[in-house]
Design an enzyme around this catalytic site. Structure first.
Site, PDB file in Angstrom:
ATOM      1  N   ASP A 159       0.143 -13.148   6.595  1.00 32.43           N
ATOM      2  CA  ASP A 159      -1.277 -12.978   6.302  1.00 32.43           C
ATOM      3  C   ASP A 159      -2.084 -13.481   7.493  1.00 32.43           C
ATOM      4  O   ASP A 159      -1.919 -14.637   7.920  1.00 32.43           O
ATOM      5  CB  ASP A 159      -1.608 -13.763   5.034  1.00 32.43           C
ATOM      6  N   ASP A 200       0.933  -0.475  14.068  1.00 36.53           N
ATOM      7  CA  ASP A 200       1.411   0.749  14.713  1.00 36.53           C
ATOM      8  C   ASP A 200       1.743   0.536  16.185  1.00 36.53           C
ATOM      9  O   ASP A 200       2.371   1.379  16.820  1.00 36.53           O
ATOM     10  CB  ASP A 200       0.414   1.888  14.550  1.00 36.53           C
ATOM     11  N   GLN A 258       0.833  -1.202   0.000  1.00 34.35           N
ATOM     12  CA  GLN A 258       0.000   0.000   0.000  1.00 34.35           C
ATOM     13  C   GLN A 258       0.868   1.253   0.000  1.00 34.35           C
ATOM     14  O   GLN A 258       2.052   1.218   0.360  1.00 34.35           O
ATOM     15  CB  GLN A 258      -0.937  -0.003   1.211  1.00 34.35           C
ATOM     16  N   ASP A 295      -7.426  -5.582  14.556  1.00 32.87           N
ATOM     17  CA  ASP A 295      -7.113  -4.156  14.425  1.00 32.87           C
ATOM     18  C   ASP A 295      -6.706  -3.929  12.972  1.00 32.87           C
ATOM     19  O   ASP A 295      -5.531  -3.779  12.649  1.00 32.87           O
ATOM     20  CB  ASP A 295      -5.997  -3.782  15.389  1.00 32.87           C
TER      21      ASP A 295
END
Length: 292
Positions: free
Chosen positions: A143, A91, A36, A165
């Site tokens: 994954d 994160d 991404q 999340d």
């Protein structure tokens, strides 16, 4: 506020008719991971924040609205959480909240995109607060689907809490919001274990909210939705705890505050007993969405 110069704004759509924006500030870095596109900004309103494929993910100044609500209702409800699985969460914000509970001995964090973890380590120490390098943390670049269906069962992994999340249920992430995947996650839970995920905005995505609730209810006996405003997401945001044995709606504010004190949960900026109790009180329009 003068918004005539849209080149100075970071914008995101909420639906085909609505959206929101923040002042850009300084672009610290942009590029592409294997999966991404990303941007890291230092903004006047939210401090450092990052976006993935044009969607706001987290920021220094408002991350607690999301991460505290994702983590603490379930972990406070569970009497002795020791092992936690986080799918996504690169994160480190959810892990940081989990580690506040002194009984936690192990987190397995399964993140598809190593680039997100690298960004967090370089730019968002104030969010993960070292949780990504805690010795109780195992990070797997993998994954989530493969881990839940193959790697986890193959290793004999079991958890008290499973937290999804994730990015929104579109594209490759869509499969991780299906009843089948929820059932596969349930199979990794210890008796009395709890499953947590976000379910979207009831204001702008009512169909998504009701659909995910129906999926959860087809897998778990107790499904408890709750809602909080998340500034970086521009709207009221839904989450849900699901379990066959435990129901966070049965925890009143006095009991929650007692647990917060007994566990010495530190640096909470949002969550407390009154917030816990109030979060599960649903407005009538949300009840209609959930019963549609």
């Amino acid at each position: 506020m003068n918004i005539s110069d849209c080149s100075e704004l970071l914008c995101e759509s909420l639906d085909n008719n609505s959206g929101f924006f923040f002042r850009k500030g300084t672009l610290l870095e942009e590029g592409k991971t294997l999966f991404q596109a990303y941007e890291v900004w230092d903004t006047p309103g939210f401090g450092k924040l990052f976006r993935l494929d044009g969607y706001f993910m987290t920021s220094e100044r408002d991350e607690f609205f999301y991460h505290e609500n994702m983590v603490h209702p379930a972990l406070v409800t569970h009497p002795d959480p020791k092992a936690v699985l986080i799918i996504g969460g690169g994160d480190g914000g959810s892990a940081e909240e989990v580690f506040k509970h002194p009984s936690v001995e192990r987190i397995v964090l399964v993140e598809l995109d190593k680039g997100v973890i690298d960004l967090a380590r370089r730019f968002f120490g104030s969010i993960h607060r070292g949780s990504l390098d805690d010795p109780r943390m195992e990070i797997l670049i993998e994954d989530g689907l493969k881990y839940v269906r193959e790697i986890g069962p193959g290793r004999g992994d079991k958890f008290d809490i499973v937290v999804l999340d994730l990015t929104d249920p579109i594209g490759p992430a869509a499969e991780l919001y299906t009843p089948r995947f929820m059932a596969d996650c349930k199979a990794l839970l210890n008796s009395g274990g709890m499953f947590v995920l976000h379910i979207g905005s009831p204001v702008f995505e009512p169909g998504r909210v009701s659909g995910l609730m129906k999926s959860l209810e087809s897998v778990f006996h107790h499904v408890a939705p709750y809602f909080a405003y998340v500034p970086l997401y521009g709207t009221l945001w839904g989450m849900a705890c699901a379990s066959d044995l435990r129901d966070p709606r049965l925890m009143d504010r006095i009991k929650v505050d007692e647990i917060v004190r007994d566990r010495s949960l530190q640096d909470l900026q949002y969550y407390n007993g009154s917030v816990h109790e109030a979060g599960f009180a649903l407005p009538e329009y949300i009840k209609k969405i959930l019963s549609a």
